[in-house]
Scaffold this motif. Structure first.
Motif, mmCIF file in Angstrom:
data_model
loop_
_atom_site.group_PDB
_atom_site.id
_atom_site.type_symbol
_atom_site.label_atom_id
_atom_site.label_comp_id
_atom_site.label_asym_id
_atom_site.label_seq_id
_atom_site.Cartn_x
_atom_site.Cartn_y
_atom_site.Cartn_z
ATOM 1 N N SER A 191 -58.932 -63.020 -33.114
ATOM 2 C CA SER A 191 -60.094 -62.006 -33.472
ATOM 3 C C SER A 191 -60.981 -63.051 -34.424
ATOM 4 O O SER A 191 -60.534 -63.333 -35.204
ATOM 5 N N GLN A 229 -65.415 -64.294 -35.311
ATOM 6 C CA GLN A 229 -66.575 -63.847 -35.382
ATOM 7 C C GLN A 229 -67.373 -64.918 -34.323
ATOM 8 O O GLN A 229 -67.198 -65.893 -34.035
ATOM 9 N N ASP A 263 -67.825 -68.912 -33.758
ATOM 10 C CA ASP A 263 -66.427 -69.427 -34.327
ATOM 11 C C ASP A 263 -65.876 -70.064 -33.124
ATOM 12 O O ASP A 263 -66.381 -70.148 -31.990
ATOM 13 N N SER A 295 -66.541 -60.755 -32.414
ATOM 14 C CA SER A 295 -67.247 -59.920 -33.148
ATOM 15 C C SER A 295 -68.657 -60.231 -33.402
ATOM 16 O O SER A 295 -68.664 -61.490 -33.898
ATOM 17 N N SER A 296 -69.533 -59.625 -33.368
ATOM 18 C CA SER A 296 -71.103 -59.946 -33.817
ATOM 19 C C SER A 296 -71.234 -59.759 -35.302
ATOM 20 O O SER A 296 -70.398 -59.307 -36.022
#
Length: 115
Positions: free
Chosen positions: A10, A12, A15, A114-115
């Motif tokens: 997981s 961002q 990345d 994820s944003s």
């Protein structure tokens, strides 16, 4: 033939991640290797291919951000993913195709951006 994928996680948006897929049980150097991905509710799609001779090809969504490579001494194919976007979220699968056009799949590794 067994394929073991790893390296998901997981992260961002923006990345990087590097996926690895180790192949055992056959002549890796003769395999054409590829990475696919499947997002929830969507069909599995091709991300990148690297042929036994090193030729590479990418999906439009991966071009310029992802790099597929292979190390025949380590029986491993990699997918370097940079500038990740939320739409890259998926389970990523590696696939090997042998000289006889038999396909072998790894178990998948989850990538969540994820944003």
């Amino acid at each position: 033939v067994q394929l073991q994928a790893s390296g998901g996680g997981s992260v961002q948006a923006g990345d990087s991640l590097r996926l690895s897929c180790v192949v055992s049980g056959s002549s890796f150097s003769s395999f054409d290797m590829s990475w696919y991905r499947q997002a929830p509710g969507k069909q599995r799609e091709l991300v990148a291919i690297i042929a036994s001779g090193g030729y590479t090809q990418y999906a439009n969504s991966a071009q310029g951000r992802f790099t597929i490579s292979r190390d025949d001494d380590k029986n491993t194919v990699y997918l370097q993913m940079n500038s990740l976007k939320p739409e890259d979220t998926a389970v990523y699968y590696c696939k090997g195709r042998d000289w006889y056009q038999n396909d072998y799949w790894g178990q998948g590794t989850q990538v969540t951006v994820s944003s």
